[in-house]
Design a protein around this motif. Structure first.
Motif, PDB file in Angstrom:
ATOM      1  N   GLU A  46      29.652  47.902  32.595  1.00 53.35           N
ATOM      2  CA  GLU A  46      28.590  46.894  32.542  1.00 53.35           C
ATOM      3  C   GLU A  46      27.859  46.692  33.859  1.00 53.35           C
ATOM      4  OE1 GLU A  46      27.605  44.982  29.709  1.00 53.35           O
ATOM      5  OE2 GLU A  46      28.697  46.648  28.806  1.00 53.35           O
ATOM      6  N   LEU A  47      28.555  46.886  34.961  1.00 56.88           N
ATOM      7  CA  LEU A  47      27.981  46.608  36.282  1.00 56.88           C
ATOM      8  C   LEU A  47      27.840  47.893  37.089  1.00 56.88           C
ATOM      9  CD1 LEU A  47      30.178  43.485  37.098  1.00 56.88           C
ATOM     10  CD2 LEU A  47      27.901  43.501  36.068  1.00 56.88           C
ATOM     11  N   GLU A  48      26.827  47.968  37.910  1.00 53.80           N
ATOM     12  CA  GLU A  48      26.576  49.173  38.697  1.00 53.80           C
ATOM     13  C   GLU A  48      27.642  49.374  39.767  1.00 53.80           C
ATOM     14  OE1 GLU A  48      22.695  49.020  40.353  1.00 53.80           O
ATOM     15  OE2 GLU A  48      21.707  48.703  38.434  1.00 53.80           O
ATOM     16  N   GLY A  49      27.903  50.648  40.086  1.00 57.72           N
ATOM     17  CA  GLY A  49      28.826  50.968  41.166  1.00 57.72           C
ATOM     18  C   GLY A  49      30.020  51.758  40.684  1.00 57.72           C
ATOM     19  N   ASN A  50      30.892  52.133  41.631  1.00 55.09           N
ATOM     20  CA  ASN A  50      32.134  52.843  41.334  1.00 55.09           C
ATOM     21  C   ASN A  50      33.290  51.876  41.523  1.00 55.09           C
ATOM     22  OD1 ASN A  50      30.962  55.476  40.912  1.00 55.09           O
ATOM     23  ND2 ASN A  50      30.586  55.521  43.113  1.00 55.09           N
ATOM     24  N   SER A  51      33.890  51.424  40.423  1.00 50.48           N
ATOM     25  CA  SER A  51      34.904  50.377  40.509  1.00 50.48           C
ATOM     26  C   SER A  51      36.211  50.891  41.092  1.00 50.48           C
ATOM     27  CB  SER A  51      35.158  49.775  39.126  1.00 50.48           C
ATOM     28  OG  SER A  51      35.751  50.728  38.277  1.00 50.48           O
ATOM     29  N   LEU A  52      36.875  50.008  41.808  1.00 44.97           N
ATOM     30  CA  LEU A  52      38.190  50.297  42.372  1.00 44.97           C
ATOM     31  C   LEU A  52      39.019  49.027  42.329  1.00 44.97           C
ATOM     32  CD1 LEU A  52      39.266  52.343  45.388  1.00 44.97           C
ATOM     33  CD2 LEU A  52      39.784  49.916  45.441  1.00 44.97           C
ATOM     34  N   MET A  53      40.210  49.122  41.785  1.00 41.73           N
ATOM     35  CA  MET A  53      41.111  47.978  41.713  1.00 41.73           C
ATOM     36  C   MET A  53      41.729  47.766  43.085  1.00 41.73           C
ATOM     37  SD  MET A  53      44.177  47.477  38.963  1.00 41.73           S
ATOM     38  CE  MET A  53      45.248  46.049  38.943  1.00 41.73           C
ATOM     39  N   LEU A  54      41.443  46.612  43.696  1.00 37.49           N
ATOM     40  CA  LEU A  54      41.912  46.317  45.052  1.00 37.49           C
ATOM     41  C   LEU A  54      42.664  44.988  45.026  1.00 37.49           C
ATOM     42  CD1 LEU A  54      41.851  47.170  48.052  1.00 37.49           C
ATOM     43  CD2 LEU A  54      39.756  45.833  48.294  1.00 37.49           C
ATOM     44  N   MET A  55      43.956  45.045  45.319  1.00 33.44           N
ATOM     45  CA  MET A  55      44.778  43.848  45.370  1.00 33.44           C
ATOM     46  C   MET A  55      44.732  43.274  46.780  1.00 33.44           C
ATOM     47  SD  MET A  55      45.661  43.949  42.228  1.00 33.44           S
ATOM     48  CE  MET A  55      46.757  42.538  42.170  1.00 33.44           C
ATOM     49  N   VAL A  56      44.484  41.972  46.885  1.00 31.08           N
ATOM     50  CA  VAL A  56      44.245  41.339  48.182  1.00 31.08           C
ATOM     51  C   VAL A  56      45.141  40.121  48.370  1.00 31.08           C
ATOM     52  CG1 VAL A  56      42.506  40.217  49.636  1.00 31.08           C
ATOM     53  CG2 VAL A  56      41.816  42.062  48.082  1.00 31.08           C
ATOM     54  N   ALA A  57      45.792  40.039  49.528  1.00 27.25           N
ATOM     55  CA  ALA A  57      46.560  38.862  49.925  1.00 27.25           C
ATOM     56  C   ALA A  57      46.445  38.764  51.442  1.00 27.25           C
ATOM     57  CB  ALA A  57      48.012  38.964  49.490  1.00 27.25           C
ATOM     58  N   GLU A  58      45.488  37.951  51.895  1.00 27.17           N
ATOM     59  CA  GLU A  58      45.172  37.842  53.316  1.00 27.17           C
ATOM     60  C   GLU A  58      44.833  39.236  53.866  1.00 27.17           C
ATOM     61  OE1 GLU A  58      48.473  35.714  55.027  1.00 27.17           O
ATOM     62  OE2 GLU A  58      47.781  33.799  54.229  1.00 27.17           O
ATOM     63  N   SER A  59      45.568  39.726  54.882  1.00 23.92           N
ATOM     64  CA  SER A  59      45.222  41.019  55.480  1.00 23.92           C
ATOM     65  C   SER A  59      45.819  42.208  54.736  1.00 23.92           C
ATOM     66  CB  SER A  59      45.674  41.065  56.947  1.00 23.92           C
ATOM     67  OG  SER A  59      47.082  40.911  57.034  1.00 23.92           O
ATOM     68  N   LEU A  60      46.645  41.949  53.726  1.00 23.19           N
ATOM     69  CA  LEU A  60      47.222  43.033  52.927  1.00 23.19           C
ATOM     70  C   LEU A  60      46.271  43.373  51.790  1.00 23.19           C
ATOM     71  CD1 LEU A  60      49.553  44.904  52.046  1.00 23.19           C
ATOM     72  CD2 LEU A  60      50.536  42.951  50.812  1.00 23.19           C
ATOM     73  N   ARG A  61      45.816  44.631  51.754  1.00 23.23           N
ATOM     74  CA  ARG A  61      44.898  45.080  50.713  1.00 23.23           C
ATOM     75  C   ARG A  61      45.388  46.426  50.185  1.00 23.23           C
ATOM     76  NH1 ARG A  61      41.795  44.042  55.297  1.00 23.23           N
ATOM     77  NH2 ARG A  61      40.906  41.931  55.355  1.00 23.23           N
ATOM     78  N   VAL A  62      45.647  46.491  48.886  1.00 20.46           N
ATOM     79  CA  VAL A  62      46.166  47.710  48.260  1.00 20.46           C
ATOM     80  C   VAL A  62      45.229  48.142  47.136  1.00 20.46           C
ATOM     81  CG1 VAL A  62      48.095  48.792  47.052  1.00 20.46           C
ATOM     82  CG2 VAL A  62      48.542  47.067  48.822  1.00 20.46           C
TER      83      VAL A  62
END
Length: 350
Positions: free
Chosen positions: A146-162
């Motif tokens: 539905e939305l433009e771009g290349n999606s990526l699942m990014l898990m975020v908790a302060e400075s931790l990003r996976v």
């Protein structure tokens, strides 16, 4: 740039029989949240009244026909439907799935038209949402269409990003799904998101190996040597600070993750198990790479505690704050691109 109180934050209701409504209402029960955004919940007055009564929550809300009528300082409910629904806490019913998608589609439509600024999605059940009109394994895949771009699942908790190279696919299909093209796309997406969405000026990215011990030089599979390593080398040579592949079993336990701005895991559980262990239920699922901002809590429908009033809203609240901050960071980024600081010419000596 929009003032803080003017940010319209859309919320899709999720599975009616899960804890979605509970964590949403608990989040905005704290009136201080209305200083940061104007919530617009896509559901119905009747449903919210039912949930409020069943959960014993003290929440006042404002019913509207469309998001453009949202009032600052109030919890706005867009009436997507009028009928009274049967709530069966803890049950994965077809009706709950049907109305979860109605809410999601209405919210995404408004997100696409800029009627709302940010979307926060409450948890859905990936099975009962399936129909002839909706055949996606989850939010991320639907939003990617539905939305433009290349999606990526990014898990975020302060400075931790996976982030994830592959997300909702079977483990048996992971190795074949990871190609040089996919690696390049995901690394560039996460690198751009770190700069644009999280204000990281020179991101450092770690990539985890596909096989145990990153293949042990081909002893336990050749994918790491033949696919991951050459792709990482090429991207590094292009100026992206990407490193790896690292052996996933020791990477988090040795605190190696603290040396990077983001980690890219090969598959779902490889990344989410350590992330959820470290984030203690306060993590956020952010869909990077899209032209719009979408976040969600890092938990599911939690049927086992639905309707008991004991659900923790911490992750949903963090999803709200993350969505707001990413939106602001993007606005600042756009302003910097539009109006870069002009270098002053040195004055001539008199």
């Amino acid at each position: 740039m929009k003032e803080k109180a003017k940010i319209k934050l859309g919320v899709s209701i999720g599975d009616l029989n899960g804890i979605g409504c509970e964590v949403i209402l608990k989040t905005f029960e704290d009136s201080r949240m209305l200083d940061f955004c104007t919530p617009v919940i896509y559901a119905s007055n009747k449903l919210i009244s039912q949930q409020k009564s069943a959960l014993g929550l003290n929440v006042n809300f404002h019913g509207i026909r469309e998001a453009s009528q949202a009032v600052d300082g109030k919890i706005n409910i867009v009436n997507v439907w009028k009928e009274t629904l049967q709530i069966e806490f803890g049950a994965a019913t077809d009706e709950a799935g049907k109305y979860a998608i109605k809410s999601l589609r209405a919210a995404v439509s408004d997100l696409k038209s800029d009627t709302i600024d940010v979307l926060v999605t409450a948890p859905i059940n990936k099975k009962n949402i399936q129909s002839d009109a909706f055949k996606f394994p989850g939010h991320t895949d639907f939003l990617a269409q539905e939305l433009e771009g290349n999606s990526l699942m990014l898990m975020v908790a302060e400075s931790l990003r996976v982030g994830l190279l592959t997300d909702h696919i079977a483990v048996k299909d992971v190795a074949n799904a990871i190609t040089p093209k996919l690696i390049r796309e995901k690394v560039k997406t996460i690198e751009e998101s770190l700069r644009m969405d999280f204000n990281v000026r020179r991101p450092k990215i770690a990539v985890l190996g596909i096989n145990p011990h990153s293949g042990d030089n081909g002893t336990i599979g050749e994918e790491d040597d033949k696919i991951l390593k050459p792709s990482i080398r090429e991207l590094f040579d292009e100026g992206i600070l990407v490193y790896g592949p690292y052996s996933a079993d020791s990477f988090f336990g040795s605190n190696g993750y603290k040396n990077f701005d983001a980690i890219l895991a090969a598959y779902h559980d490889q990344g989410l198990i350590p992330f959820k262990t470290l984030s203690f239920g306060k993590g956020v699922n952010y869909t990077a790479g899209l032209h719009k901002v979408r976040t969600s809590p890092d938990h599911g429908t939690a049927y086992e505690i639905a309707g008991k009033g004991v659900a923790d809203s911490s992750s949903f609240k963090e999803a709200v704050f993350t969505g707001i901050q990413v939106f602001r960071n993007r606005m600042e980024h756009k302003e910097l691109i539009k109006n870069p600081l002009q270098k002053q010419k040195p004055k001539k000596a008199s």
